[in-house]
Design an enzyme around this catalytic site. Structure first.
Site, mmCIF file in Angstrom:
data_model
loop_
_atom_site.group_PDB
_atom_site.id
_atom_site.type_symbol
_atom_site.label_atom_id
_atom_site.label_comp_id
_atom_site.label_asym_id
_atom_site.label_seq_id
_atom_site.Cartn_x
_atom_site.Cartn_y
_atom_site.Cartn_z
ATOM 1 N N ALA A 144 37.813 39.073 42.683
ATOM 2 C CA ALA A 144 37.382 40.200 43.314
ATOM 3 C C ALA A 144 36.842 41.013 42.200
ATOM 4 O O ALA A 144 35.705 41.656 42.280
ATOM 5 C CB ALA A 144 38.273 41.096 43.907
ATOM 6 N N TYR A 145 37.404 41.085 40.853
ATOM 7 C CA TYR A 145 36.771 41.806 39.934
ATOM 8 C C TYR A 145 35.443 41.433 39.300
ATOM 9 O O TYR A 145 34.251 42.139 39.218
ATOM 10 C CB TYR A 145 37.840 41.923 38.751
ATOM 11 C CG TYR A 145 37.207 42.738 37.391
ATOM 12 C CD1 TYR A 145 37.048 44.077 37.424
ATOM 13 C CD2 TYR A 145 36.913 41.847 36.306
ATOM 14 C CE1 TYR A 145 36.513 44.720 36.446
ATOM 15 C CE2 TYR A 145 36.614 42.443 35.323
ATOM 16 C CZ TYR A 145 36.503 44.053 35.203
ATOM 17 O OH TYR A 145 35.984 44.496 34.024
ATOM 18 N N PRO A 146 35.526 39.855 39.061
ATOM 19 C CA PRO A 146 34.108 39.412 38.680
ATOM 20 C C PRO A 146 33.106 39.749 39.977
ATOM 21 O O PRO A 146 31.852 39.896 39.610
ATOM 22 C CB PRO A 146 34.295 38.030 38.603
ATOM 23 C CG PRO A 146 35.708 37.884 37.982
ATOM 24 C CD PRO A 146 36.437 38.849 38.829
#
Length: 329
Positions: A144-146
């Site tokens: 989710a972060y990338p």
């Protein structure tokens, strides 16, 4: 310097690790800073560093528009950071928050916007080796972060033009004095029993927080509209050597325990499945995003920043580690 001649910069994420250094570096370079804050504690933090707090958050268009009025540029540092969490939070804080910053910048007639991105936008589960700014974003980001940071970056680049110049910087592995998250977490992991997955002999690019701030200011002053710039400490480090030295600045020995990388892959998959299906609190001890950004090679090239911005690190890795150790003492 009179109020009429002061150069104001608007900053989001000013009370965070990077944000605090940005305030220090900006004021040292002659700028006055207005920092968006969500709490009284954050306001106290930025004010102590010499910034003017602007109460509001990334949903408060009026607050951001007012804070940006008359500024020579804005630096967007705020985002949801981490290897785990509900996608809705990443979407709201990172993607939609960036959209709101862009809209406020346009409404305020802001001339320049610098967006703090990350090398993690390239994460797809494989090593990232000597990547430069021409490498495309993956079709399937590794977490989710990338994914959210890549989407935010795309919004910023698409907004370039019509009086607003947008620039993206991608520092890799921000570290240094004042870090209250990464180094302490690494030290705590070492106290519990650090494991060098894959042996740790792979290479990793890094970027001291003061080098990041220096590069961001250069990008605001000289960055080409619609351009992306990687920022690093210079030559990549051997991961085991650098992380070992970083952990030791916290007064802890990382030890010599090794485990194969395939075991870490399996552990990360099990952890993510358990945290997805069960009502477990906090973050999993290991996720695929964290694993791939730490225990596989991630090296990027900062040639473009050096050539176009005149970027050079202002502090070396050795100096930064000595500074960290002295701070602990």
């Amino acid at each position: 310097m009179t109020a009429a001649t002061r150069k104001f910069v608007f900053l989001t994420g000013g009370s965070g690790f990077l944000g605090r250094q940005l305030i220090t570096s900006l004021t040292g370079a002659g700028y006055s800073v207005r920092a968006l804050v969500r709490s009284a504690q954050a306001a106290t933090t930025v004010q102590a560093l010499g910034a003017e707090p602007v109460s509001g958050d990334l949903d408060d268009m009026a607050a951001m528009r007012g804070g940006m009025a008359g500024c020579v540029g804005a630096i967007h540092s705020a985002a949801k950071v981490g290897g785990w969490g509900p996608w809705e939070e990443f979407l709201r804080d990172t993607v939609q928050g960036t959209e709101h910053v862009i809209a406020a910048a346009r409404a305020a007639g802001l001339p320049r916007l610098v967006h703090i991105s990350t090398e993690a936008v390239l994460a797809d589960g494989q090593p990232i080796i000597e990547a430069d700014e021409t490498r495309p974003l993956p079709q399937k980001p590794n977490g989710a972060y990338p994914r959210s940071k890549g989407m935010a970056e795309q919004r910023v680049l698409a907004a370039n033009g019509d009086g607003l110049a947008t620039v993206v910087v991608r520092p890799r592995f921000i570290w240094g004095k004042g870090d209250t998250t990464l180094a302490p977490r690494l030290a705590e992991a070492a106290r519990r029993g650090w494991v060098w997955f894959g042996g740790g002999a792979h290479r990793s690019s890094t970027c001291h927080v003061r080098n990041v701030a220096h590069g961001v200011i250069l990008a605001m002053e000289r960055g080409g509209p619609g351009e992306i710039y990687f920022l690093t400490d210079g030559a990549p480090q051997q991961f085991r050597d650098f992380i070992g030295r970083l952990i030791r600045t916290q007064g802890v020995e990382p030890g010599e325990r090794n485990a194969p990388l395939w075991l870490a892959d399996a552990m990360a998959a099990v952890c993510e499945t358990a945290w997805s299906l069960l009502p477990l609190q906090g973050e999993p001890p290991l996720t695929r995003t964290t694993l791939n950004l730490f225990f596989r090679e991630v090296t990027v090239r900062d040639d473009k920043a050096r050539q176009q911005l005149g970027y050079r690190p202002v502090i070396s890795v050795d100096e930064g580690l000595r500074e960290l150790q002295a701070a602990i003492r």
